[in-house]
Each structure stands twice: as C-alpha cells, then as structure tokens.
Design a protein around this motif. Structure first.
Motif, PDB file in Angstrom:
ATOM      1  N   LEU A   1       0.815  -1.208   0.000  1.00 28.39           N
ATOM      2  CA  LEU A   1       0.000   0.000   0.000  1.00 28.39           C
ATOM      3  C   LEU A   1       0.853   1.265   0.000  1.00 28.39           C
ATOM      4  O   LEU A   1       0.489   2.262  -0.633  1.00 28.39           O
ATOM      5  N   ASP A   2       1.988   1.235   0.706  1.00 28.68           N
ATOM      6  CA  ASP A   2       2.862   2.415   0.744  1.00 28.68           C
ATOM      7  C   ASP A   2       3.351   2.773  -0.656  1.00 28.68           C
ATOM      8  O   ASP A   2       3.419   3.961  -1.015  1.00 28.68           O
ATOM      9  N   GLU A   3       3.706   1.746  -1.448  1.00 23.61           N
ATOM     10  CA  GLU A   3       4.182   1.997  -2.812  1.00 23.61           C
ATOM     11  C   GLU A   3       3.082   2.608  -3.666  1.00 23.61           C
ATOM     12  O   GLU A   3       3.319   3.552  -4.427  1.00 23.61           O
ATOM     13  N   ILE A   4       1.884   2.054  -3.544  1.00 25.10           N
ATOM     14  CA  ILE A   4       0.756   2.560  -4.330  1.00 25.10           C
ATOM     15  C   ILE A   4       0.463   4.008  -3.959  1.00 25.10           C
ATOM     16  O   ILE A   4       0.260   4.861  -4.831  1.00 25.10           O
ATOM     17  N   MET A   5       0.457   4.299  -2.664  1.00 25.95           N
ATOM     18  CA  MET A   5       0.189   5.667  -2.216  1.00 25.95           C
ATOM     19  C   MET A   5       1.280   6.630  -2.684  1.00 25.95           C
ATOM     20  O   MET A   5       1.032   7.810  -2.898  1.00 25.95           O
ATOM     21  N   THR A   6       2.506   6.108  -2.850  1.00 20.46           N
ATOM     22  CA  THR A   6       3.642   6.950  -3.234  1.00 20.46           C
ATOM     23  C   THR A   6       3.669   7.261  -4.720  1.00 20.46           C
ATOM     24  O   THR A   6       3.932   8.407  -5.121  1.00 20.46           O
ATOM     25  N   VAL A   7       3.358   6.263  -5.567  1.00 20.67           N
ATOM     26  CA  VAL A   7       3.665   6.416  -6.988  1.00 20.67           C
ATOM     27  C   VAL A   7       2.456   6.419  -7.916  1.00 20.67           C
ATOM     28  O   VAL A   7       2.528   6.947  -9.025  1.00 20.67           O
ATOM     29  N   ALA A   8       1.325   5.848  -7.490  1.00 21.40           N
ATOM     30  CA  ALA A   8       0.187   5.677  -8.412  1.00 21.40           C
ATOM     31  C   ALA A   8      -0.704   6.917  -8.460  1.00 21.40           C
ATOM     32  O   ALA A   8      -0.823   7.673  -7.493  1.00 21.40           O
TER      33      ALA A   8
ATOM     34  N   THR B   1      -7.824   8.909  -1.196  1.00 19.78           N
ATOM     35  CA  THR B   1      -8.121   7.733  -0.375  1.00 19.78           C
ATOM     36  C   THR B   1      -7.023   7.530   0.657  1.00 19.78           C
ATOM     37  O   THR B   1      -6.067   8.316   0.737  1.00 19.78           O
ATOM     38  N   THR B   2      -7.133   6.465   1.461  1.00 23.88           N
ATOM     39  CA  THR B   2      -6.146   6.161   2.510  1.00 23.88           C
ATOM     40  C   THR B   2      -5.777   4.688   2.461  1.00 23.88           C
ATOM     41  O   THR B   2      -6.477   3.868   1.863  1.00 23.88           O
ATOM     42  N   LYS B   3      -4.672   4.346   3.127  1.00 22.73           N
ATOM     43  CA  LYS B   3      -4.258   2.944   3.209  1.00 22.73           C
ATOM     44  C   LYS B   3      -5.325   2.100   3.889  1.00 22.73           C
ATOM     45  O   LYS B   3      -5.595   0.975   3.486  1.00 22.73           O
ATOM     46  N   GLU B   4      -5.928   2.658   4.931  1.00 23.60           N
ATOM     47  CA  GLU B   4      -6.930   1.915   5.689  1.00 23.60           C
ATOM     48  C   GLU B   4      -8.153   1.600   4.821  1.00 23.60           C
ATOM     49  O   GLU B   4      -8.681   0.475   4.856  1.00 23.60           O
ATOM     50  N   GLU B   5      -8.588   2.586   4.019  1.00 27.73           N
ATOM     51  CA  GLU B   5      -9.744   2.356   3.153  1.00 27.73           C
ATOM     52  C   GLU B   5      -9.416   1.308   2.095  1.00 27.73           C
ATOM     53  O   GLU B   5     -10.220   0.399   1.829  1.00 27.73           O
ATOM     54  N   LEU B   6      -8.220   1.402   1.511  1.00 24.39           N
ATOM     55  CA  LEU B   6      -7.830   0.446   0.469  1.00 24.39           C
ATOM     56  C   LEU B   6      -7.709  -0.975   1.035  1.00 24.39           C
ATOM     57  O   LEU B   6      -8.103  -1.935   0.376  1.00 24.39           O
ATOM     58  N   SER B   7      -7.154  -1.104   2.244  1.00 22.11           N
ATOM     59  CA  SER B   7      -7.019  -2.441   2.835  1.00 22.11           C
ATOM     60  C   SER B   7      -8.395  -3.039   3.132  1.00 22.11           C
ATOM     61  O   SER B   7      -8.606  -4.237   2.954  1.00 22.11           O
ATOM     62  N   ARG B   8      -9.346  -2.209   3.554  1.00 28.68           N
ATOM     63  CA  ARG B   8     -10.707  -2.710   3.796  1.00 28.68           C
ATOM     64  C   ARG B   8     -11.360  -3.152   2.499  1.00 28.68           C
ATOM     65  O   ARG B   8     -12.027  -4.184   2.442  1.00 28.68           O
ATOM     66  N   LEU B   9     -11.185  -2.352   1.437  1.00 27.97           N
ATOM     67  CA  LEU B   9     -11.739  -2.727   0.137  1.00 27.97           C
ATOM     68  C   LEU B   9     -11.119  -4.034  -0.371  1.00 27.97           C
ATOM     69  O   LEU B   9     -11.791  -4.861  -0.984  1.00 27.97           O
ATOM     70  N   MET B  10      -9.826  -4.226  -0.082  1.00 26.94           N
ATOM     71  CA  MET B  10      -9.099  -5.377  -0.607  1.00 26.94           C
ATOM     72  C   MET B  10      -9.487  -6.676   0.092  1.00 26.94           C
ATOM     73  O   MET B  10      -9.736  -7.684  -0.566  1.00 26.94           O
TER      74      MET B  10
ATOM     75  N   GLY C   1     -11.859  -6.902   2.792  1.00 30.45           N
ATOM     76  CA  GLY C   1     -13.213  -6.925   3.350  1.00 30.45           C
ATOM     77  C   GLY C   1     -13.268  -6.818   4.856  1.00 30.45           C
ATOM     78  O   GLY C   1     -14.294  -7.110   5.473  1.00 30.45           O
ATOM     79  N   ARG C   2     -12.138  -6.390   5.477  1.00 30.06           N
ATOM     80  CA  ARG C   2     -12.116  -6.217   6.931  1.00 30.06           C
ATOM     81  C   ARG C   2     -10.982  -5.265   7.286  1.00 30.06           C
ATOM     82  O   ARG C   2     -10.134  -4.937   6.453  1.00 30.06           O
ATOM     83  N   ASP C   3     -10.959  -4.811   8.551  1.00 23.71           N
ATOM     84  CA  ASP C   3      -9.853  -3.979   9.019  1.00 23.71           C
ATOM     85  C   ASP C   3      -8.615  -4.844   9.212  1.00 23.71           C
ATOM     86  O   ASP C   3      -8.704  -5.996   9.641  1.00 23.71           O
ATOM     87  N   VAL C   4      -7.461  -4.279   8.881  1.00 26.60           N
ATOM     88  CA  VAL C   4      -6.191  -5.010   8.974  1.00 26.60           C
ATOM     89  C   VAL C   4      -5.304  -4.349  10.012  1.00 26.60           C
ATOM     90  O   VAL C   4      -5.188  -3.121  10.065  1.00 26.60           O
ATOM     91  N   GLN C   5      -4.668  -5.186  10.858  1.00 25.48           N
ATOM     92  CA  GLN C   5      -3.723  -4.683  11.852  1.00 25.48           C
ATOM     93  C   GLN C   5      -2.341  -4.606  11.214  1.00 25.48           C
ATOM     94  O   GLN C   5      -1.776  -5.612  10.790  1.00 25.48           O
ATOM     95  N   PHE C   6      -1.771  -3.396  11.160  1.00 24.26           N
ATOM     96  CA  PHE C   6      -0.494  -3.203  10.473  1.00 24.26           C
ATOM     97  C   PHE C   6       0.709  -3.436  11.389  1.00 24.26           C
ATOM     98  O   PHE C   6       1.814  -3.664  10.915  1.00 24.26           O
ATOM     99  N   SER C   7       0.524  -3.380  12.710  1.00 26.80           N
ATOM    100  CA  SER C   7       1.632  -3.594  13.640  1.00 26.80           C
ATOM    101  C   SER C   7       1.653  -5.051  14.118  1.00 26.80           C
ATOM    102  O   SER C   7       0.628  -5.726  14.110  1.00 26.80           O
ATOM    103  N   VAL C   8       2.831  -5.504  14.545  1.00 26.43           N
ATOM    104  CA  VAL C   8       3.004  -6.877  15.015  1.00 26.43           C
ATOM    105  C   VAL C   8       2.867  -6.920  16.531  1.00 26.43           C
ATOM    106  O   VAL C   8       3.526  -6.152  17.244  1.00 26.43           O
TER     107      VAL C   8
END
Length: 533
Positions: free
Chosen positions: A202-209, A229-238, A240-247
């Motif tokens: 997502l970072d690459e897409i937000m940077t270059v697309a 748009t935002t990374k959070e919105e794109l990850s939900r669209l991709m 179908g749920r919220d994604v946890q980005f931290s470990v």
C-alpha cells in the motif's frame, strides 16, 4: 482521440473450478500510473495476462487508443507497444542476462550474423540510467532473484514499449532498490509511458500511483484516485475487513542455542575464486527471532544455502541443536527439525507440476501418518491433512488440494510453502522473504504464525529485505555487508536510518564472542577418552 491508452471492457476469464475475472472494466489513461490492488488470487495477474495475450478472454474486449484489438500472444502485444514484467520470471536459466534481454529481437549483421556489442552497450547504459545494473554476461541460474527481477525490467525497457505492465516488480527488491524503481516509474511516466502496476504494498501505491483499482475474488470493487483515499480504506476494500499493520509481540526469555554457525565461508558462483560469505559466526537461541538484514547480494542467499545444505560450504561449521550438520544432507537436516521457507519459491520450494496436496507432504510423505504398511501412501489422510492446511492458512486455488501448483497465484504458492513448513512444528524455522508477494491480510497472518513459533520456544532465522518487517518481528538484528556480519542491533533501540548505515557498510560494531563451541561426535569421544585417563 481517446484519453485512454488501454481500455479493458467487461473482461471475464474462467479456469477449472474458479472464475478468475468476472465482468471487469478498467481503463489506463495515457501518461498515468494505474495500480491494481487485491488479495492473492483476486485475479490481478490473470487480467494482465489477458492484456498481454497470454490468455484469451471468455468475454469482453480490449481497446488500444480507442480502437478494439485482438491480442493473440505476447509477440502481438509487443507489436502494440505493450510490455510486461511477470511476477514469475520468463527467463532461460542457461542463457546470460544479455541473451535473455535480446531474445526474440536479436541484432544481426547481414541478416544472419548475431552482433551483441551494441546491445551490450545499450543494456549497460539502461542499467546505469535506471539504477538496474546487472552483469550482462552472468548466467541467469547463477544470479539472485533480485538480479533476475532487474533483468526482466531491463528486457522491457530495451524493447521501448509504451504501455508497461509491472506485476509485483518490487517483491524481491531492497528498500533502496524499491525507491530507485519507483523513481524509474515516475521517469517513464514523465516520458509519456503508461504504466499498470500490480502491488500488494500500500505504501508503494500511495507513493507512486495516480489511480488504483481494487479487485476481490475476481470482481472489480472500486477505482479510486490515490490522493483522495487512505491505506486503511484500500485495505478494507481489498480484504473486506480492518487489517492490523503492527506486530503484536510480547517479551519472553530466550533458551539455549539451537543454531550455531562458526567461521562459515561460501564461494561466489559468478566470480570464480572469490567468496560470497567470509567467516560468518553467530547463534540463534530457542524462543528468539534473529533477522539478517542487508542489501541483496551481500551473501545472505549463500549463507542460507550453507545452513540448509542447498550448497556445499568452503569451510566453517554448522551445528543444529546438539549435532554438527556441516556435511549432513538436506533430508537429515529436515528430519532433525529444520524448516526452510526459501527465497525462490518455484525453484526450491515447490514441485510446480505436482498437486497442492503432494507439495504439502514433500518432506513428510515417509512418516507413519501418511503411509499404509510403510509402503503405500495413504491418500485419504494426505487429502485431509492438505484440506486442513488450506483452510487454516487461507490458501486459494481452483480445485483445492487437487489443484496443480503451477496454476496457482504466486501469493497462494507462497502461503502453501509457509503452511507446510510451519505445520511441521520445527525446532528451527529459516524464513527467507516469507511475505514476498503477499497481500496485507496474508502478511498479518504470516507474521502472527512466525511470532507464535517463537513463543512456543522455536528458533527463527529471518532473512528479509523489508526493513519494517525486520524491525517489527525480530528480537535481534544482524546486518550483512560484503559477505560479513558488520552489525548486531536491538530493534527497539535502532532506527531505519541507522540500520541503513550498517547495510551500506558505513558502520561496523560486530565482534563475535564464542559462548558455545561446536564439538563433533569424534571430538567428544576423544575428549571423553582423555577424561577417563
């Protein structure tokens, strides 16, 4: 005159057991970078393979500059100015880099004499221009995965295509190389090229697309302007749920040394007479994740080959648990409890023309749980085992356990390897680029499984070019530069900038102190006899 370089309208494509593309309509504007985002197996690569003429659509049509065209193969696609860097490289391993790049458009004199001089100069020039330098005389079978990726990109640039398809081009590149490639894409856009960019990052897409189209289970979910748009919105669209980005990783105590590497030396296959690994020593304890960081090509690949037995070491010693394994076979290392998620999933991780279920038992087929009377394979139990792994690790394929692995998406091939290696419950997990080519949802799950292995007391050796992954997952970071370990860092006390200095060779703080020497059985018996005296 159409504003679109490419229009794909109502494209559908099916394979046995799966509809890969279901009535998809997208357009690539001239001079635009358009990203395709979706889970593993969402249909992105299939859609691009339709555009490149590798598949014929069941329904729908393609327009180039507003005119309907029929593309019956990659050669026709090239004639229409379309080039593609494939996720799984289309390279001839016994050919050199130069030979692969000019293959199909070989320069000749007098129509039959092959001339490589000008092609070589042009390839070297393109490599310097776009920071994609590769030795043109190196054989593909001798270079790293990242170098092969660069060769694929150079092959497309050499052909001067106007529409460029990048299918997961950064999956095996280092952060520095990724930054360089994204700049290459910007430069190509500024030159008037139109780019379709498949990525899970997502970072690459937000940077270059400029725009992004999201696919899920073969359908087009949405097309968004990236700046809106935002990374959070794109990850939900991709997914179908919220994604946890931290470990989520808790503190715990480390145990005894499980892997010990002492003074390991590995040869350089390309430059004969030189070494790729020079006297490397380190240990990995139970319950510990040790990450090897470094720019690709600094000996990480050869180090792993030496530890896992994929290549013979020049000198040095390797011990696993209480045994020296320096000369032991891969089979014996596996039987002792070593698991390996390899850098090149297709070359070392899978038998592509086997079914998924057969790939799941490649290292355990001989065990009692998969055999009848110690001779015959128990197909029912194998199917049940494979089906369970498919469900647990969310591996998607057209025909489930019966699917031929070659027909699966790269991300799902990767998930199959991760599932097989982790499910063996190993004492040592060697994970090289474990999340390569995976979507954010799958990455989240794989990270969770790796941390679970560590929390069970397993030792984990992680090799990754993703700095964020290294910093988030590891308990200790070792940095390799020019075949040596130059730094040992605490991920909690370091920064990406400091890590980058070590990776570039600008800093050095590593001094190995022997705490647990490797004693072979022969030496042990000799010591016991001396003690008896």
């Amino acid at each position: 005159m159409s504003e679109y370089a490419i229009e794909m309208e109502h494209i559908s494509k099916s394979f046995p057991g799966i509809k890969a593309n279901d009535d998809i309509t997208i357009g690539l504007k001239k001079g635009e970078i358009h990203a395709l985002l979706g889970e593993n197996g969402a249909g992105k690569s299939t859609l691009m393979s339709v555009l490149f003429g590798m598949y014929k659509p069941d329904e729908g049509h393609i327009k180039i500059n507003g005119e309907v065209v029929e593309i019956n193969g990659p050669i026709e696609a090239n004639k229409h100015g379309i080039g593609m860097v494939h996720q799984h490289f289309k390279l001839v391993e016994v050919f050199t880099v130069l030979e692969n790049i000019i293959l199909g458009i070989e320069p000749t004199k007098f129509k039959f004499v092959l001339t490589k001089k000008e092609a070589r100069q042009r390839i070297i020039g393109l490599g310097k221009q776009y920071d994609l330098e590769v030795d043109p005389d190196a054989k593909i079978e001798d270079i790293t995965v990242a170098m092969q990726q660069k060769t694929e990109i150079l092959k497309m640039l050499y052909r001067e295509n106007d529409v460029l398809i990048f299918d997961e081009p950064t999956a095996v590149l280092t952060p520095q190389e990724i930054d360089g490639l994204l700049q290459v894409m910007r430069n190509l856009k500024n030159e008037g090229k139109s780019i379709l960019f498949i990525s899970h990052k997502l970072d690459e897409i937000m940077t270059v697309a400029d725009r992004v189209s999201v696919l899920r289970k073969g359908k087009l979910i949405a097309t968004k302007v990236v700046s809106e748009t935002t990374k959070e919105e794109l990850s939900r669209l991709m997914v179908g749920r919220d994604v946890q980005f931290s470990v989520d990783k808790k503190e715990h105590e480390f145990g005894a040394n499980v892997l010990r590497v002492r003074d390991l030396v590995m040869s350089d296959k390309i430059h004969k007479g030189l070494n790729k690994v020079n006297g490397v020593s380190f240990s990995v304890r139970s319950g510990e994740i040790v990450a090897i960081a470094g720019i690709d090509g600094n000996g990480q690949t050869e180090l792993v080959y030496g530890i896992t037995g994929l290549e013979k070491i020049v000198s040095g010693r390797v011990a696993f648990k209480d045994q020296e394994i320096t000369t032991k076979s891969i089979f014996k290392r596996n039987a002792l409890g070593m698991a390996h998620i390899p850098e090149d999933r297709q070359k070392h991780g899978l038998v592509l023309d086997y079914s998924l279920e057969n790939n799941m038992i490649l290292e355990t087929y001989w065990k009692p749980e998969f055999t009848k009377g110690k001779i015959l394979l128990d197909r029912k139990k194998i199917r049940e085992y494979s089906d369970n792994l498919i469900e647990k690790f969310d591996i998607r394929s057209g025909e489930g356990s019966k699917s031929i692995v070659r027909s699966m998406s790269g991300g799902n091939q990767q998930k199959a390897i991760v599932a097989r290696e982790i499910e063996r419950d190993p004492d040592l997990l060697i994970a090289v680029q474990p999340t390569r080519g995976l979507d954010v949802g799958a990455i989240e799950n794989i990270h969770k499984y790796i941390v679970e292995e560590r929390d069970k007391g397993r030792a984990v050796l992680l090799v990754s070019f993703e700095l964020e992954e290294v910093l988030d997952l590891s308990d200790r970071i070792l940095v390799m530069f020019n075949g040596e370990i130059v730094g040992e860092l605490n991920p909690k006390e370091t920064t990406p900038e400091e890590l980058g200095l070590y990776m570039a060779g600008a800093k050095h703080n590593y001094e190995f102190v022997e705490d647990d020497p490797i004693i072979s059985e022969k030496e042990l018996k000799k010591e016991e006899k001396e003690n008896e005296k």
